[in-house]
Design an enzyme around this catalytic site. Sequence first.
Site, mmCIF file in Angstrom:
data_model
loop_
_atom_site.group_PDB
_atom_site.id
_atom_site.type_symbol
_atom_site.label_atom_id
_atom_site.label_comp_id
_atom_site.label_asym_id
_atom_site.label_seq_id
_atom_site.Cartn_x
_atom_site.Cartn_y
_atom_site.Cartn_z
ATOM 1 N N ASP A 45 -25.371 37.043 -32.070
ATOM 2 C CA ASP A 45 -24.449 37.243 -30.940
ATOM 3 C C ASP A 45 -25.175 36.921 -29.617
ATOM 4 O OD1 ASP A 45 -22.056 39.528 -32.054
ATOM 5 O OD2 ASP A 45 -23.852 39.159 -33.223
ATOM 6 N N GLU A 68 -18.951 38.813 -23.934
ATOM 7 C CA GLU A 68 -18.987 40.133 -24.572
ATOM 8 C C GLU A 68 -20.334 40.843 -24.427
ATOM 9 O OE1 GLU A 68 -18.097 40.258 -28.804
ATOM 10 O OE2 GLU A 68 -18.304 42.441 -28.840
ATOM 11 N N ASP A 133 -16.770 34.863 -26.635
ATOM 12 C CA ASP A 133 -17.136 35.811 -27.688
ATOM 13 C C ASP A 133 -18.106 35.047 -28.582
ATOM 14 O OD1 ASP A 133 -17.411 37.647 -29.698
ATOM 15 O OD2 ASP A 133 -15.276 38.178 -29.752
ATOM 16 N N ILE A 135 -19.996 35.788 -31.143
ATOM 17 C CA ILE A 135 -19.600 35.947 -32.551
ATOM 18 C C ILE A 135 -18.426 36.914 -32.557
ATOM 19 C CG2 ILE A 135 -20.192 36.814 -34.840
ATOM 20 C CD1 ILE A 135 -23.003 35.920 -34.494
ATOM 21 N N ASP A 136 -17.263 36.413 -32.884
ATOM 22 C CA ASP A 136 -16.108 37.278 -33.048
ATOM 23 C C ASP A 136 -16.038 37.590 -34.532
ATOM 24 O OD1 ASP A 136 -13.742 38.667 -32.487
ATOM 25 O OD2 ASP A 136 -12.537 36.904 -32.990
ATOM 26 N N THR A 138 -18.185 40.184 -35.959
ATOM 27 C CA THR A 138 -19.608 40.325 -36.321
ATOM 28 C C THR A 138 -19.763 40.903 -37.726
ATOM 29 O OG1 THR A 138 -20.047 40.666 -33.983
ATOM 30 C CG2 THR A 138 -21.840 41.191 -35.480
ATOM 31 N N HIS A 239 -8.974 48.312 -36.717
ATOM 32 C CA HIS A 239 -8.674 47.310 -35.686
ATOM 33 C C HIS A 239 -7.194 46.950 -35.618
ATOM 34 C CE1 HIS A 239 -13.064 45.655 -35.451
ATOM 35 N NE2 HIS A 239 -12.952 46.911 -35.110
ATOM 36 N N SER A 263 -11.892 38.102 -37.310
ATOM 37 C CA SER A 263 -12.068 37.158 -36.192
ATOM 38 C C SER A 263 -10.853 36.302 -35.841
ATOM 39 C CB SER A 263 -13.270 36.228 -36.452
ATOM 40 O OG SER A 263 -12.886 35.098 -37.214
ATOM 41 N N LYS A 266 -8.199 33.849 -37.736
ATOM 42 C CA LYS A 266 -6.782 34.097 -38.045
ATOM 43 C C LYS A 266 -5.889 33.197 -37.198
ATOM 44 C CE LYS A 266 -7.266 38.790 -37.490
ATOM 45 N NZ LYS A 266 -8.710 39.041 -37.609
ATOM 46 N N ARG A 280 -1.265 42.117 -35.295
ATOM 47 C CA ARG A 280 -2.348 43.020 -34.889
ATOM 48 C C ARG A 280 -1.707 44.197 -34.166
ATOM 49 N NH1 ARG A 280 -7.775 41.802 -34.401
ATOM 50 N NH2 ARG A 280 -9.021 43.147 -33.073
ATOM 51 N N ASP A 293 -11.501 38.157 -27.255
ATOM 52 C CA ASP A 293 -11.024 38.205 -28.643
ATOM 53 C C ASP A 293 -9.735 37.407 -28.835
ATOM 54 O OD1 ASP A 293 -13.030 39.756 -29.861
ATOM 55 O OD2 ASP A 293 -12.138 41.625 -29.137
HETATM 56 N N1 LIG Z 1 -10.395 49.839 -32.043
HETATM 57 C C1 LIG Z 1 -10.243 48.516 -32.028
HETATM 58 N N2 LIG Z 1 -9.005 47.975 -32.111
HETATM 59 C C2 LIG Z 1 -8.836 46.650 -32.109
HETATM 60 N N3 LIG Z 1 -9.849 45.773 -32.031
HETATM 61 C C3 LIG Z 1 -11.098 46.247 -31.943
HETATM 62 C C4 LIG Z 1 -11.369 47.625 -31.945
HETATM 63 N N4 LIG Z 1 -12.700 47.815 -31.870
HETATM 64 C C5 LIG Z 1 -13.251 46.579 -31.811
HETATM 65 N N5 LIG Z 1 -12.285 45.634 -31.842
HETATM 66 C C6 LIG Z 1 -12.426 44.193 -31.737
HETATM 67 O O1 LIG Z 1 -12.058 43.566 -32.945
HETATM 68 C C7 LIG Z 1 -12.814 42.374 -33.067
HETATM 69 C C8 LIG Z 1 -12.823 41.902 -34.462
HETATM 70 O O2 LIG Z 1 -11.545 42.165 -34.969
HETATM 71 P P1 LIG Z 1 -10.855 41.235 -35.978
HETATM 72 O O3 LIG Z 1 -9.460 41.634 -36.217
HETATM 73 O O4 LIG Z 1 -11.009 39.854 -35.545
HETATM 74 O O5 LIG Z 1 -11.717 41.379 -37.270
HETATM 75 S S1 LIG Z 1 -11.861 42.645 -38.168
HETATM 76 O O6 LIG Z 1 -11.354 42.251 -39.446
HETATM 77 O O7 LIG Z 1 -11.143 43.751 -37.572
HETATM 78 O O8 LIG Z 1 -13.303 42.882 -38.166
HETATM 79 C C9 LIG Z 1 -14.146 42.767 -32.570
HETATM 80 O O9 LIG Z 1 -14.780 41.613 -32.091
HETATM 81 P P2 LIG Z 1 -16.357 41.423 -32.249
HETATM 82 O O10 LIG Z 1 -16.983 42.621 -31.597
HETATM 83 O O11 LIG Z 1 -16.571 40.181 -31.475
HETATM 84 O O12 LIG Z 1 -16.585 41.331 -33.697
HETATM 85 C C10 LIG Z 1 -13.846 43.758 -31.450
HETATM 86 O O13 LIG Z 1 -13.862 43.201 -30.177
HETATM 87 MG MG LIG Z 2 -14.607 39.735 -30.872
HETATM 88 MG MG LIG Z 3 -18.243 39.409 -30.622
HETATM 89 MG MG LIG Z 4 -18.567 43.000 -30.789
#
Ligand SMILES: Nc1ncnc2c1ncn2[C@@H]1O[C@H](COP(=O)(O)OS(=O)(=O)O)[C@@H](OP(=O)(O)O)[C@H]1O
Ligand SMILES: [Mg+2]
Ligand SMILES: [Mg+2]
Ligand SMILES: [Mg+2]
Length: 353
Positions: A45, A68, A133, A135-136, A138, A239, A263, A266, A280, A293
């Site tokens: 990241d 991020e 982002d 790494i979306d 992670t 999420h 990520s 989708k 979502r 995101d």
């Molecule tokens: N509580 C909550 N609700 C919604 N989203 C949240 C939450 N917490 C974190 N995040 C963000 O979700 C990013 C990854 O979500 P994704 O749907 O892409 O993937 S996952 O299947 O849920 O891991 C993830 O991105 P990365 O941190 O870049 O991985 C977060 O930014």
């Molecule tokens: Mg992300």
């Molecule tokens: Mg990220």
């Molecule tokens: Mg993150």
Amino acid sequence: MSYTNELRIALLAVQRASLLTKSVFHSKAKGTVDKNDKSPVTIGDFGAQALIIAALQKHFPDDEIVAEEEAAALREQPELGDTIWDIVRQTALSDDHAEKELGGAIASKESMLALLDKGNSAGGSKGRIWTIDPIDGTKGFLRGGQYAVCLGLMVDGDVKVGVLGCPNLPVDDQAPLTADIGSNQTSDGHGVLFSAVQGQGATSRPLTDGPLAQEKSISMRAVPSLAEATFCESVEAGHSAHGDQAQIAQKLGITKPSVRMDSQAKYGSIARGAGDIYLRLPVKATYQEKIWDHAAGDLIVREAGGEVTDIHGKRLDFSVGRTLANNKGVVAAPKASHGEVLSAVQEVLKAKL
Ligand SMILES: Nc1ncnc2c1ncn2[C@@H]1O[C@H](COP(=O)(O)OS(=O)(=O)O)[C@@H](OP(=O)(O)O)[C@H]1O
Ligand SMILES: [Mg+2]
Ligand SMILES: [Mg+2]
Ligand SMILES: [Mg+2]
């Protein structure tokens, strides 16, 4: 505006950052640390963000950046900073001309840390602001599943350019969407770069290690009936609300099981017609989605013939800061079906009140 230069630099920057994430994946130590919100961040990241910002700074030094990650943890843990610096200085595009175009190597570890912190813009509705982002997904990255390197350019709060690097998606736009299978996949036939410019459509191309591959135009699939649609959702139940999403799918007569993947892969997947709908729904009422995101994915889906709104039917509003403070959740679907999907979303949510 045609944004030709912005698109080219964004594509190359995402390509180079993806090289770094792939080499981090194959190295033993990924340097995973937990952030304050308990979510993981890795060497990948930090390194990917530094490389993308370096390229943006070279070409567009006056633009702001909302990214991020930040360097604070690396100043506290200098060894982690050293490990990241090692991999950052070893990562270069194999196409020398393109590597030079991006500015070549970063000068020193200190400049790398300073670059990381350039992503601290508050965002907003004025001027040119990039969002990164690195790494979306992670967690998906760590398990060898889907993740995306994401870059978007907003001008006066509107997304104009979006690029997504998805190293673990099949190159074939028509490959049926499969659940995130983690480390079982090989790198053969995988790796896609999605991109879009406002008003110019959306494209995909193989994510190569060499010169940029030729792009192909992509569009969402025309679904004859929603019963045959494929919908995708987050892997993490925290999420997005899997239970509500299952009820919505049932209301729409969708028979296929949901495809869960991490990520913005989708967004890319539905934009090229490998899937149809991305839901979502909020789990916690207080969570605000982050602009990094969604920015690139939102534009790519809309340019591919889709509609993206929140659960209230409002377009995602990228003009109010680092988060989507004016929106709740995401509903993305082909234009012709979006109304029907949104009605089902609202019926299910109303029944919960
Ligand atoms: N509580 C909550 N609700 C919604 N989203 C949240 C939450 N917490 C974190 N995040 C963000 O979700 C990013 C990854 O979500 P994704 O749907 O892409 O993937 S996952 O299947 O849920 O891991 C993830 O991105 P990365 O941190 O870049 O991985 C977060 O930014
Ligand atoms: Mg992300
Ligand atoms: Mg990220
Ligand atoms: Mg993150």
